[in-house]
Design a protein around this motif. Sequence first.
Motif, short mmCIF file in Angstrom:
data_model
loop_
_atom_site.label_atom_id
_atom_site.label_comp_id
_atom_site.label_asym_id
_atom_site.label_seq_id
_atom_site.Cartn_x
_atom_site.Cartn_y
_atom_site.Cartn_z
N GLU A 146 42.19 -1.63 111.01
CA GLU A 146 40.88 -1.17 110.58
C GLU A 146 40.77 -1.24 109.07
OE1 GLU A 146 40.70 2.84 111.96
OE2 GLU A 146 42.14 3.53 110.50
N ARG A 147 39.57 -1.14 108.57
CA ARG A 147 39.36 -1.25 107.11
C ARG A 147 39.44 0.15 106.50
NH1 ARG A 147 34.79 -4.41 103.55
NH2 ARG A 147 36.29 -5.12 102.03
N SER A 148 40.68 0.63 106.37
CA SER A 148 40.92 1.98 105.85
C SER A 148 42.08 1.94 104.87
CB SER A 148 41.25 2.95 106.98
OG SER A 148 42.53 2.68 107.50
N SER A 149 42.24 3.02 104.13
CA SER A 149 43.35 3.09 103.18
C SER A 149 44.69 3.10 103.91
CB SER A 149 43.22 4.32 102.28
OG SER A 149 43.22 5.50 103.05
N VAL A 183 38.26 1.35 99.10
CA VAL A 183 39.69 1.67 99.24
C VAL A 183 40.49 1.25 98.01
CG1 VAL A 183 41.77 1.01 100.53
CG2 VAL A 183 39.70 1.65 101.75
#
Length: 81
Positions: A33-36, A61
């Motif tokens: 996923e596009r997360s930190s 991020v």
Amino acid sequence: MSCKLTSVKKNKIWVWNVVNKSFPGILAFVLGERSSETFKPLWKIIRGWECFFYVTDGYVVYPQFINQGDHIVSKTYMTRA
């Protein structure tokens, strides 16, 4: 060396990859996923490299990891052309 960070959305899975504009190929990548939390393992790989700056698309991020003085936000430099 400059490290360019890119990501591509496809079927809700992001491919975060690192390339050097001067050389062919992908230097490192992670999927997720596009997360930190997804970016963190990739950052652990590249933060020790001798990169003079990082070019990104400006996603929220990146400032959590990349110092402002080392970060260039520019879609112009996001391709190898």
